[in-house]
Write a protein that holds these residues in place. Sequence first.
Motif, PDB file in Angstrom:
ATOM      1  N   GLY A 260     -72.756 -38.650  29.143  1.00 12.16           N
ATOM      2  CA  GLY A 260     -74.025 -38.219  29.706  1.00 12.16           C
ATOM      3  C   GLY A 260     -73.897 -37.333  30.920  1.00 12.16           C
ATOM      4  O   GLY A 260     -74.903 -36.894  31.473  1.00 12.16           O
ATOM      5  N   SER A 261     -72.666 -37.061  31.370  1.00  8.37           N
ATOM      6  CA  SER A 261     -72.450 -36.230  32.554  1.00  8.37           C
ATOM      7  C   SER A 261     -71.979 -34.848  32.147  1.00  8.37           C
ATOM      8  O   SER A 261     -71.026 -34.708  31.373  1.00  8.37           O
ATOM      9  CB  SER A 261     -71.405 -36.875  33.478  1.00  8.37           C
ATOM     10  N   ALA A 262     -72.660 -33.836  32.656  1.00 16.29           N
ATOM     11  CA  ALA A 262     -72.273 -32.452  32.402  1.00 16.29           C
ATOM     12  C   ALA A 262     -71.700 -31.881  33.689  1.00 16.29           C
ATOM     13  O   ALA A 262     -72.411 -31.716  34.688  1.00 16.29           O
ATOM     14  CB  ALA A 262     -73.476 -31.646  31.942  1.00 16.29           C
ATOM     15  N   ASP A 263     -70.395 -31.608  33.691  1.00 14.05           N
ATOM     16  CA  ASP A 263     -69.705 -31.091  34.874  1.00 14.05           C
ATOM     17  C   ASP A 263     -69.261 -29.668  34.609  1.00 14.05           C
ATOM     18  O   ASP A 263     -68.452 -29.412  33.708  1.00 14.05           O
ATOM     19  CB  ASP A 263     -68.488 -31.958  35.201  1.00 14.05           C
ATOM     20  N   PHE A 264     -69.787 -28.734  35.408  1.00  6.79           N
ATOM     21  CA  PHE A 264     -69.427 -27.328  35.286  1.00  6.79           C
ATOM     22  C   PHE A 264     -68.807 -26.892  36.614  1.00  6.79           C
ATOM     23  O   PHE A 264     -69.435 -27.017  37.667  1.00  6.79           O
ATOM     24  CB  PHE A 264     -70.644 -26.487  34.939  1.00  6.79           C
ATOM     25  N   GLU A 265     -67.574 -26.381  36.529  1.00  6.21           N
ATOM     26  CA  GLU A 265     -66.807 -26.136  37.749  1.00  6.21           C
ATOM     27  C   GLU A 265     -66.156 -24.762  37.729  1.00  6.21           C
ATOM     28  O   GLU A 265     -65.540 -24.369  36.743  1.00  6.21           O
ATOM     29  CB  GLU A 265     -65.728 -27.216  37.900  1.00  6.21           C
TER      30      GLU A 265
ATOM     31  N   LEU B 219     -75.246 -27.930  25.412  1.00 11.55           N
ATOM     32  CA  LEU B 219     -73.852 -28.007  25.829  1.00 11.55           C
ATOM     33  C   LEU B 219     -73.443 -29.473  25.855  1.00 11.55           C
ATOM     34  O   LEU B 219     -74.019 -30.273  26.602  1.00 11.55           O
ATOM     35  CB  LEU B 219     -73.671 -27.377  27.206  1.00 11.55           C
ATOM     36  N   MET B 220     -72.456 -29.799  25.033  1.00 12.80           N
ATOM     37  CA  MET B 220     -72.033 -31.187  24.871  1.00 12.80           C
ATOM     38  C   MET B 220     -70.692 -31.451  25.527  1.00 12.80           C
ATOM     39  O   MET B 220     -70.067 -32.487  25.289  1.00 12.80           O
ATOM     40  CB  MET B 220     -71.980 -31.515  23.371  1.00 12.80           C
ATOM     41  N   ILE B 221     -70.246 -30.509  26.359  1.00 10.74           N
ATOM     42  CA  ILE B 221     -68.955 -30.618  27.035  1.00 10.74           C
ATOM     43  C   ILE B 221     -69.105 -30.114  28.468  1.00 10.74           C
ATOM     44  O   ILE B 221     -70.060 -29.414  28.808  1.00 10.74           O
ATOM     45  CB  ILE B 221     -67.853 -29.803  26.310  1.00 10.74           C
ATOM     46  N   GLY B 222     -68.152 -30.477  29.320  1.00  8.85           N
ATOM     47  CA  GLY B 222     -68.042 -29.868  30.625  1.00  8.85           C
ATOM     48  C   GLY B 222     -67.127 -28.655  30.533  1.00  8.85           C
ATOM     49  O   GLY B 222     -66.307 -28.545  29.611  1.00  8.85           O
TER      50      GLY B 222
END
Length: 324
Positions: A199-204, A174-177
């Motif tokens: 470099g940050s993976a944000d899943f909300e 997964l290359m997106i949040g």
Amino acid sequence: SPVPYLITSGTTISTDPAITTNGVIDFGKIYRSPAEDGPLATYLFGSTSAFDTAIGFVNPNPNDLPIAVFKFQSLSLIGNPTIDLSNGGVTKVALTGVDGSTSGPPGGTLTFTGLDLVGLITQAGSINLTSNVSFQNIALLLVYARGAGSKLTLASPILGSDRVFLAAEGSMQLMIGITAAERLKFVAGGDLVTTGPGGSADFELNNIGGTITGGPGDRGNITLMVGGNLSSQNLSLLLANNAGGNIGGTGGNISVTTGGDFTTSGDATFTIQNTTGTINDGGNITLVTGGSISTGGELTHLVEAIKEPDNPACNTPPAANLSL
């Protein structure tokens, strides 16, 4: 033909069902229910695998039926099609590639306007959705790369969905949040690697003033199920229930399970934020690994409930806890 079949901005998908590209009309079929047409996996693929069963791809939620099904040797999304719901057409579509699916230029924003469910599925092949396209305002977006060794690579932004379900029998990158309003569920039979922007993976999961009933389909939860290792630079999972939101049933939880190691080179942050909202029977953060837990930064967990005098209903249940 062609192989891959190209869905373009000039394609029309009639959900009664037929698909037209460059003046050529091809036909699909309607999957009605397991009782009428058998298990969904068997209907689509000719048989049901153990992985199909494990991810619930046998008896779909009745609210997600019926589905107009189109099957291609392989598929490429390069534009936003027109959706035609006339002649009693349904509002749910599954696009299935036997060998694989991808996207490419000119691309653009894919809305599939008129549909409340879009499934991008392979029978035995990988899915590579590139940054050429984005998905917007699709209530339920299902992406499933089926088959041993099949990989799901996702670089396409996903915006405005209620439910997002990503599955790969092999590995997943997964290359997106991703932000959704009701459910986030990712299942990888192999490894899961997140390489979000910077470099940050944000899943909300962000429930703003809505009511999530819970029940079938893991509504109200963020769920990551990984058969292999989960690795990330910075990983953030946020379940926010704000502005009078209500999460019922067994919703309101963050759950991460890996068969191998859980590793971040930076921080790992899990947060349940229940401000001016109600979570009826959840509020739990669970991290279970079959290997080691290793972070190069901090491992942070927070269950946050703010009670306000003018909103006595605001609560997180006393059982809210972290389990490692």
